[in-house]
Design an enzyme around this catalytic site. Structure first.
Site, PDB file in Angstrom:
ATOM      1  N   LYS A 186       6.484 -61.851 -64.739  1.00  0.00           N
ATOM      2  CA  LYS A 186       5.030 -61.699 -64.828  1.00  0.00           C
ATOM      3  C   LYS A 186       4.790 -60.823 -63.422  1.00  0.00           C
ATOM      4  O   LYS A 186       4.428 -61.490 -62.595  1.00  0.00           O
ATOM      5  CB  LYS A 186       4.082 -63.062 -64.781  1.00  0.00           C
ATOM      6  CG  LYS A 186       2.793 -62.742 -65.479  1.00  0.00           C
ATOM      7  CD  LYS A 186       1.707 -61.724 -64.843  1.00  0.00           C
ATOM      8  CE  LYS A 186       1.175 -62.386 -63.547  1.00  0.00           C
ATOM      9  NZ  LYS A 186       0.501 -61.114 -62.946  1.00  0.00           N
ATOM     10  N   GLU A 261       6.906 -69.307 -52.768  1.00  0.00           N
ATOM     11  CA  GLU A 261       7.118 -68.554 -51.700  1.00  0.00           C
ATOM     12  C   GLU A 261       5.894 -67.819 -51.201  1.00  0.00           C
ATOM     13  O   GLU A 261       5.329 -66.853 -51.877  1.00  0.00           O
ATOM     14  CB  GLU A 261       8.293 -67.505 -51.989  1.00  0.00           C
ATOM     15  CG  GLU A 261       9.732 -68.542 -52.246  1.00  0.00           C
ATOM     16  CD  GLU A 261      10.891 -67.166 -52.454  1.00  0.00           C
ATOM     17  OE1 GLU A 261      10.655 -66.102 -51.791  1.00  0.00           O
ATOM     18  OE2 GLU A 261      11.589 -67.561 -53.313  1.00  0.00           O
ATOM     19  N   CYS A 295       5.738 -60.549 -46.268  1.00  0.00           N
ATOM     20  CA  CYS A 295       5.537 -61.966 -45.943  1.00  0.00           C
ATOM     21  C   CYS A 295       5.815 -62.416 -44.597  1.00  0.00           C
ATOM     22  O   CYS A 295       5.185 -63.189 -43.820  1.00  0.00           O
ATOM     23  CB  CYS A 295       5.788 -62.790 -46.881  1.00  0.00           C
ATOM     24  SG  CYS A 295       7.581 -62.683 -47.143  1.00  0.00           S
ATOM     25  N   GLU A 396      -3.748 -64.746 -42.309  1.00  0.00           N
ATOM     26  CA  GLU A 396      -2.790 -63.911 -42.893  1.00  0.00           C
ATOM     27  C   GLU A 396      -3.711 -62.641 -43.143  1.00  0.00           C
ATOM     28  O   GLU A 396      -4.475 -62.720 -44.161  1.00  0.00           O
ATOM     29  CB  GLU A 396      -1.930 -63.945 -44.049  1.00  0.00           C
ATOM     30  CG  GLU A 396      -0.823 -63.206 -44.324  1.00  0.00           C
ATOM     31  CD  GLU A 396      -0.110 -63.396 -45.656  1.00  0.00           C
ATOM     32  OE1 GLU A 396      -0.677 -63.832 -46.828  1.00  0.00           O
ATOM     33  OE2 GLU A 396       1.119 -63.390 -45.498  1.00  0.00           O
TER      34      GLU A 396
END
Ligand code: NAD
Length: 490
Positions: A186, A261, A295, A396
């Protein structure tokens, strides 16, 4: 630039790939695939629905329960995976171009880094399929004989982000398939083009029907459908931490295995005995490659006081020379961020940083010169005067923004480095091996780079995030479960 061919993008809508066939979405909808460099529509895709997820899950379930895939030898499965690697290699430039056009990475870096990594995923796992492991254990007094085996999880839902869709799909799908699972991929609503193109390779390689399925769409609830589906044995998500928290809740009803993750707010620590020139160069790469939308980006620079001024001066000088430009130009260093909404989010963080009292020493604005004004370009941005409690030091941002914080002692560096919710990655710069190893041991993060920032992707390296950055393991065994067999000796 010469290798690029815009006609690589097909004019008809990219279709879903379910049960070995290309198909329109069940409700017939299409969505637009937009180039972040111009905000122009470059392609369309079939807009998958919950019904399409259900169809793909049914196909993957049947392929796992009754099909040949999990019953093949690892060697046989490896042959399919090697063919995927070969076809990817033969089409490297096309895939690099599609990825750049879809998610705003630079074509040159994508061709140079992401494509070899993507190909390597299939090559590596083709070999790995033959050595999935297992162990024999001695049982006290020889009364029992015990062995344990690694078995596939079954049907895996792989939910992907937009910030490295091709490489991530290739690393994860190759591991999932090598282990003997079947999969529903997906892709992100903001980065599906290369996953849809990859489906053509899956079709050409002729995997047994249902083994690998790709369902893209604009509805963010598509992922939730996969997570909640009782016929899905495992869900693996790469995405934001808030999404990860939702996935954990959604998975509770069916007690399925979840691997996450998630995000990071990664410190890059420069000690006073570091090679400063080298560290500055890597710090820039660590913070601004892919516009900071990685990331493990080194988005927090921690500088020891004696080298603070020297490092900062070099940093500002070199970052101000980065070339902001078209993703397809070979000399572009900084491309666009993914969407206008994400651009706004990053600019809002920059405004927050200023309101919090941080000092904006470089950048901070949307690029308004023609033709870049059409895309989502933000100037590479450096903040100093940042204190650990500020939003811009904690959250973040996922954009071309780096915060700079001074520290005096090793203990203070560790306190700042560990003083966030995340624990994904960290960089450490020092010529003192003891200090490097001691600091690496004390940082609560899953990946540490010593005298570097970033590493080659090591497919079986345990790079799982700590704290709010992830859970659920790494490597091929993340997609497998153990079984222990006890035989009584008469
Ligand atoms: P996101 O969390 O917005 O979306 C990720 C995927 O989850 C998308 O496919 C989305 O459609 C899907 N999704 C959204 N809501 C869902 C729900 N309730 N249930 C199931 N699926 C759902 O993340 P993004 O913006 O696409 O990607 C950026 C984030 O990913 C950053 O936080 C980045 O740090 C993280 N990331 C982490 C790693 C890693 O290895 N740790 C790698 C790449 C990106």
């Amino acid at each position: 630039m010469s290798q690029i061919n815009w006609s690589w993008i097909q004019s008809e809508p990219y279709q879903l790939f379910i049960n070995g066939e290309f198909t329109n979405a069940s409700e017939g909808g299409v969505f637009e695939i937009i180039n972040p460099a111009t905000n122009e529509t470059i392609a369309t895709g079939s807009d998958g629905t919950h019904g399409d997820i259900d169809r793909a899950v049914a196909a993957a379930r049947a392929a796992f329960d009754h099909g040949p895939w999990p019953r093949m030898t690892g060697k046989e499965r490896g042959r399919y995976l090697r063919r995927v690697a070969d076809l990817l290699e033969a089409n490297q430039e096309k895939f690099a171009f599609l990825e750049a056009a879809d998610v705003g990475k630079t074509f040159a870096r994508t061709l140079d880094y992401a494509l070899p990594q993507a190909i390597d995923g299939f090559e590596y796992h083709a070999a790995k399929a033959r050595e999935l492991g297992g162990e024999v254990r001695q049982v006290p007094e020889g009364t029992f004989f015990n062995y344990h085996l690694w078995e596939p999880m079954g049907v895996v839902g792989e939910i992907l982000p937009w910030n490295g869709p091709l490489m991530m799909a290739c690393h994860k799908v190759s591991a999932i398939l090598a282990a003997g699972n079947t999969v529903i991929v997906k892709p992100s609503e903001n980065g599906s083009l290369t996953n849809l193109e990859l489906a053509k390779i899956f079709a050409e390689v002729d995997f047994p029907p249902g083994v690998v399925n790709v369902v893209a769409g604009q509805n963010r609830e598509l992922g939730a459908r996969l997570v909640e589906h009782p016929a899905v044995d495992m869900v693996s998500l790469t995405g934001g931490t808030e999404t990860g928290k939702k996935v954990l809740q959604q998975a509770a009803g069916t007690v399925k295995k979840v691997a996450l993750e998630l995000g990071g707010k990664n410190p890059n620590i420069i000690f006073d005995d570091a090679d400063i020139e080298d560290a500055v160069q890597w710090a820039i790469y660590g913070a601004f490659a892919d516009q900071g939308q990685i990331c493990v980006s080194g988005s927090r620079l921690l500088l020891q006081q004696p080298v603070y001024e020297e490092f900062l001066e070099l940093l500002v000088d070199k970052v101000s020379q980065l070339k902001i430009g078209d993703t397809m130009d070979d000399d572009t260093d900084v491309g666009p961020v993914i969407t206008p909404a994400h651009e706004k989010k990053v600019l809002d963080y920059i405004a927050t940083g200023q309101q919090e009292g941080a000092h904006l020493v470089l950048g901070g604005k949307k690029v308004t010169t023609t033709p870049l004004d059409k895309g989502n370009y933000i100037e590479p941005t450096i903040f100093t005067g940042v204190t650990p409690n500020m939003c811009i030091a904690q959250e973040e941002i996922f954009g071309p923004v780096v915060t700079v914080q001074p520290f005096q002692t090793d203990e203070e560096a560790l306190e700042i480095a560990n003083g966030v919710e995340y624990g994904l990655a960290a960089g450490i710069w020092t010529r003192d091996v003891d200090r490097a190893i001691r600091t690496a041991g004390q940082i609560r993060a899953g990946q540490i780079y010593l005298n570097s920032y970033f590493s080659p992707a090591m497919l079986d390296s345990p790079t799982e995030g700590h704290k709010y950055s992830g859970v659920g393991g790494a490597g091929i065994h993340k997609y497998m479960q153990e079984k222990s067999v006890f035989l009584r000796m008469k």
